[in-house]
Design an enzyme around this catalytic site. Structure first.
Site, mmCIF file in Angstrom:
data_model
loop_
_atom_site.group_PDB
_atom_site.id
_atom_site.type_symbol
_atom_site.label_atom_id
_atom_site.label_comp_id
_atom_site.label_asym_id
_atom_site.label_seq_id
_atom_site.Cartn_x
_atom_site.Cartn_y
_atom_site.Cartn_z
ATOM 1 N N GLY A 46 0.776 -1.241 0.000
ATOM 2 C CA GLY A 46 0.000 0.000 0.000
ATOM 3 C C GLY A 46 0.802 1.284 0.000
ATOM 4 O O GLY A 46 0.307 2.333 -0.406
ATOM 5 N N ASP B 209 -5.852 -0.407 -1.834
ATOM 6 C CA ASP B 209 -6.606 -1.314 -2.699
ATOM 7 C C ASP B 209 -7.893 -1.806 -2.062
ATOM 8 O O ASP B 209 -8.078 -1.733 -0.846
ATOM 9 C CB ASP B 209 -5.759 -2.545 -3.024
ATOM 10 C CG ASP B 209 -5.660 -3.494 -1.817
ATOM 11 O OD1 ASP B 209 -5.223 -3.047 -0.748
ATOM 12 O OD2 ASP B 209 -6.059 -4.674 -1.958
ATOM 13 N N ASP C 182 -5.163 2.246 10.546
ATOM 14 C CA ASP C 182 -6.571 1.898 10.735
ATOM 15 C C ASP C 182 -6.727 1.391 12.171
ATOM 16 O O ASP C 182 -6.792 2.189 13.097
ATOM 17 C CB ASP C 182 -6.970 0.872 9.661
ATOM 18 C CG ASP C 182 -8.441 0.498 9.713
ATOM 19 O OD1 ASP C 182 -9.247 1.299 10.212
ATOM 20 O OD2 ASP C 182 -8.790 -0.612 9.261
ATOM 21 N N PHE D 6 -14.229 3.184 3.790
ATOM 22 C CA PHE D 6 -13.230 2.381 3.086
ATOM 23 C C PHE D 6 -12.744 3.144 1.863
ATOM 24 O O PHE D 6 -13.519 3.504 0.984
ATOM 25 C CB PHE D 6 -13.786 1.015 2.683
ATOM 26 C CG PHE D 6 -12.681 0.058 2.341
ATOM 27 C CD1 PHE D 6 -12.025 -0.656 3.337
ATOM 28 C CD2 PHE D 6 -12.246 -0.086 1.026
ATOM 29 C CE1 PHE D 6 -10.966 -1.500 3.036
ATOM 30 C CE2 PHE D 6 -11.181 -0.933 0.718
ATOM 31 C CZ PHE D 6 -10.550 -1.636 1.722
HETATM 32 P P1 IMP Z 1 -4.367 -1.839 10.546
HETATM 33 O O1 IMP Z 1 -3.457 -2.917 10.978
HETATM 34 O O2 IMP Z 1 -5.800 -2.085 10.902
HETATM 35 O O3 IMP Z 1 -3.928 -0.442 10.925
HETATM 36 O O4 IMP Z 1 -4.454 -1.954 9.005
HETATM 37 C C1 IMP Z 1 -3.609 -1.365 8.142
HETATM 38 C C2 IMP Z 1 -3.758 -1.969 6.769
HETATM 39 O O5 IMP Z 1 -5.127 -2.315 6.452
HETATM 40 C C3 IMP Z 1 -3.350 -0.935 5.764
HETATM 41 O O6 IMP Z 1 -1.961 -0.981 5.523
HETATM 42 C C4 IMP Z 1 -4.190 -1.317 4.573
HETATM 43 O O7 IMP Z 1 -3.506 -2.294 3.820
HETATM 44 C C5 IMP Z 1 -5.452 -1.929 5.146
HETATM 45 N N1 IMP Z 1 -6.562 -0.944 5.197
HETATM 46 C C6 IMP Z 1 -7.146 -0.425 6.293
HETATM 47 N N2 IMP Z 1 -8.126 0.439 5.973
HETATM 48 C C7 IMP Z 1 -8.160 0.483 4.618
HETATM 49 C C8 IMP Z 1 -8.969 1.217 3.655
HETATM 50 O O8 IMP Z 1 -9.858 2.028 3.962
HETATM 51 N N3 IMP Z 1 -8.685 0.968 2.346
HETATM 52 C C9 IMP Z 1 -7.718 0.103 1.938
HETATM 53 N N4 IMP Z 1 -6.945 -0.587 2.799
HETATM 54 C C10 IMP Z 1 -7.165 -0.397 4.126
HETATM 55 MG MG MG Z 2 -1.079 -2.161 3.828
#
Ligand code: IMP
Ligand code: MG
Length: 176
Positions: free
Chosen positions: A38, A152, A96, A145
């Site tokens: 990403g 992606d 996130d 999202f």
């Molecule tokens: P976390 O571990 O929940 O902080 O997730 C981080 C990863 O989840 C990011 O690096 C993204 O790959 C994916 N992600 C979280 N939210 C989104 C979104 O709204 N769109 C796309 N990918 C997301």
């Molecule tokens: Mg990611």
């Protein structure tokens, strides 16, 4: 799909974040570690704005989610640079729940860097499950999202030059 941040707005936010990073490190050599996949678009734009001694490496973090339970995160660091006694800046697309960045930072700290800081393009409002904040955040966004500029949905839309919100009907179309 609805545009949340235009190409121009993204550029301005990344440029502002670059100014903050330069101010934090000065002339100290920096090792950037991009989290695949990403962060690729942010990484390419950001490093060209950092006029300082710089090395760039990557690692891959992937989590497989099923339903509402959080999937196991796998970190593949085979392609990463040596970070021992280096100032490291981890670059990711979005903060996130925060679990990915927390685990990546913990893994890097095992490799004896001088310091580890984190920079993300986006922080999603009200989603964090960890006691941790990225050091540099370009944009705060609502809990929706988003895709584009590296992000992606099912490996699609990373190439959009702007950031878009994926609406429920987009998700339905994609499933067909
Ligand atoms: P976390 O571990 O929940 O902080 O997730 C981080 C990863 O989840 C990011 O690096 C993204 O790959 C994916 N992600 C979280 N939210 C989104 C979104 O709204 N769109 C796309 N990918 C997301
Ligand atoms: Mg990611």
């Amino acid at each position: 799909m609805r545009t949340l941040l235009s190409e121009k707005e993204l550029q301005a936010g990344v440029a502002q974040m670059a100014v903050e990073i330069i101010a934090a490190y000065g002339e100290r050599p920096l090792t950037i570690v991009g989290v695949l996949t990403g962060s690729v678009v942010l990484l390419a734009d950001l490093i060209r704005l950092l006029d300082m001694p710089l090395r760039v490496g990557v690692l891959q973090a992937s989590s497989y989610r099923s339903g509402t339970t959080r999937g196991q995160l796998t970190i593949n660091s085979e392609m990463m640079l040596n970070v021992a006694e280096r100032d490291v800046l981890v670059v990711d697309d979005i903060f996130d729940t925060g679990h990915t960045l927390v685990e990546v930072v913990a893994k890097l700290k095992e490799l004896s860097p001088s310091s580890v800081k984190t920079a993300v393009l986006l922080r999603k409002h009200g989603r964090q499950e960890v006691d941790f904040s990225p050091d540099f955040v370009a944009f705060e966004i609502p809990d929706e999202f988003v895709v584009g500029y590296g992000l992606d949905y099912a490996d699609q839309y990373r190439n959009l030059p702007h950031l878009a919100v994926l609406e429920p009907e987009d998700l339905a179309n994609n499933r067909s």
